[in-house]
Enzyme design. Structure first.
Site, short mmCIF file in Angstrom:
data_model
loop_
_atom_site.label_atom_id
_atom_site.label_comp_id
_atom_site.label_asym_id
_atom_site.label_seq_id
_atom_site.Cartn_x
_atom_site.Cartn_y
_atom_site.Cartn_z
N ALA A 110 43.75 48.38 42.91
CA ALA A 110 44.51 47.34 43.61
C ALA A 110 45.35 46.46 42.69
O ALA A 110 46.02 45.54 43.17
CB ALA A 110 43.54 46.46 44.41
N ASP A 111 45.34 46.76 41.39
CA ASP A 111 46.08 45.88 40.47
C ASP A 111 46.81 46.68 39.39
O ASP A 111 46.57 46.49 38.19
CB ASP A 111 45.09 44.90 39.83
CG ASP A 111 45.79 43.70 39.20
OD1 ASP A 111 46.93 43.41 39.60
OD2 ASP A 111 45.19 43.06 38.31
N PRO A 112 47.73 47.58 39.79
CA PRO A 112 48.44 48.42 38.81
C PRO A 112 49.61 47.70 38.16
O PRO A 112 50.74 48.18 38.21
CB PRO A 112 48.89 49.62 39.65
CG PRO A 112 49.15 49.04 41.00
CD PRO A 112 48.13 47.95 41.18
#
Length: 458
Positions: A110-112
């Site tokens: 969820a945090d690329p």
């Protein structure tokens, strides 16, 4: 070697606390037992993705020990150039990996952001920091695809229904009011965006007026898409995540025989009133035919070829043929009656334009004229290009297309609709041909008189 009992207990409690599904727990246990399959390694290589190995024997409650990975930050433009890494390939690898997580697997990073991704030798993309993971159920994944298709189609009523059914807008809100507000936000089409940030800005007023709220499952999806687009823009400032994701979404719609996916595919090419979106259908056939051109070695845009090395923008021809057959069966069914009516009207309209274009071929001034004549030439060009693209697509798997056509030709519904088309064309042309004939004679006489007058003047 098995994990120490205390570590197993810690990992298990963490997995349950963030609600990781059973498939992922089994996968983690497979890694723990040194049973990582050769097939999984091949998948990672095909995707161009690297995930650091966890050293469980050196991992404790407060310490996570992972493999050291040498890489180049995506913000390091000079380093990427020195390593001769293709930016477009890196973007495609990250996009494909994220789309598979979001739309197929349902368990995603969820945090690329750029700090959690580095480029490494061989053109791989390495992911770090799996502390923020999200899980999205299948019905939400289908809903996400449906929202994208309705947005591309600018189907405000469909979008309104999506937002309400997915819980974005509270129940009891008037669906038509939401649709009207969405339609106003689209404007005349000049405001329509294909980048994530632009879409959020475009829909901001609607979100504010109708108490728009995201369920927890979707909040992380929005974060992931925003981070993904921001990371890609580091490599390509013109990158638009929605536009770039569209080929993958089309591929998913063609490949998935689930009734929900088939319905969304029909919505992509057929309007709510039953008329066909010919422009959308032409672009879809052209996209498939481009795959045929690349596979046959015909010259194509080198930049596109470079970004297409992963193959994820290619279409599975077996799936394409199956989806085409399902679409034809729907059109021939009772539910497809309105589609057949519009299709007959389109065929008759095309026949009219071809007749007019045939008359205009005799006139040297056609190129300078506007109206039905120029429309006729444009229509003829579109039809020729359409058949050329279709031929290229059929070349990819002629045996599959032939088998499908044989199956369809044996159905009585096909015979009935073919008879309707021939009858309609016969009735229409029997009235139109005499008129066209005399118009043709009139233009020939006019042209002959004009040429004769010119010779006398000389």
């Amino acid at each position: 070697m098995a994990l120490p009992a205390i570590v197993l207990e810690i990992v298990t409690s963490i997995l349950w606390s963030i609600k990781i599904d059973r498939k992922y727990r089994d996968f983690l246990m497979m890694i723990d037992n040194n049973q990582t399959s050769h097939q999984y390694d091949k998948v990672k290589k095909a995707m161009g993705i690297k995930v650091p190995k966890v050293y469980w024997d050196f991992t404790r409650k407060a310490v996570l020990t992972m493999e050291w990975v040498d890489g180049i930050k995506l913000t390091d433009e000079i380093g990427l150039k020195k390593a001769c890494l293709n930016r477009r390939e890196l973007i495609d690898q990250g996009l494909y990996c994220s789309l598979r997580q979001l739309l197929e697997v349902g368990f995603f990073h969820a945090d690329p952001h750029p700090g959690n991704l580095v480029a490494i030798n061989g053109g791989y993309l390495a992911y770090f920091d799996f502390g923020m993971m999200g899980e999205i159920p299948r019905h939400y994944r289908v809903g996400l695809i449906q929202v994208l298709v309705h947005f591309v189609n600018r189907d405000s009523l469909g979008l309104a229904n999506d937002f309400i059914s997915l819980g974005f807008i509270p129940e009891g809100v008037d669906e038509q009011s939401v649709a009207d507000a969405l339609h106003a936000s689209f404007g005349d089409g000049t405001r329509q965006s294909h980048d994530f940030q632009g879409i959020m800005e475009q829909l901001y007023d609607v979100m504010y007026d109708f108490d728009f709220s995201l369920p927890p499952d979707y909040a992380l999806v929005v974060r992931a898409l925003g981070s993904l687009e921001g990371t890609a823009k580091v490599l390509d400032p013109d990158f638009k995540v929605i536009e770039s994701a569209y080929p993958y979404v089309i591929g998913r719609l063609l490949a998935d025989p689930n009734p929900d996916m088939r319905r969304i595919l029909r919505e992509l090419v057929i309007r709510n009133d039953g008329s066909i979106r010919w422009n959308r259908l032409e672009r879809l056939v052209a996209a498939i035919s481009e795959q045929a051109s690349e596979s046959s070695g015909e010259p194509a845009n080198s930049g596109e070829n470079a970004s297409n090395l992963l193959g994820w923008k290619s279409f599975n021809m077996r799936a394409v043929v199956a989806a085409t057959e399902d679409l034809l069966l729907f059109i021939l069914s009772e539910k497809g009656l309105r589609v057949r009516v519009f299709l007959l009207q389109d065929i008759i309209r095309a026949a009219d334009i071809f007749l007019q274009a045939g008359v205009c071929i005799l006139d040297d001034e056609t190129k300078e004229m506007d109206g039905p004549e120029s429309e006729g030439h444009a229509m003829m060009k579109r039809v020729v290009n359409g058949f050329r693209s279709l031929y290229q697509a059929v070349k990819l798997a002629p045996e599959l297309w032939t088998a499908m056509l044989f199956r369809m030709s044996s159905k009585p519904e096909v015979h009935s609709f073919t008879h309707d088309i021939i009858s309609a064309l016969h009735m229409h042309c029997s009235r139109k041909l005499p008129e066209t004939f005399w118009v043709c004679i009139s233009r020939l006489l006019h042209k002959s008189t004009k040429d004769y007058s010119s010779e006398d003047h000389i």
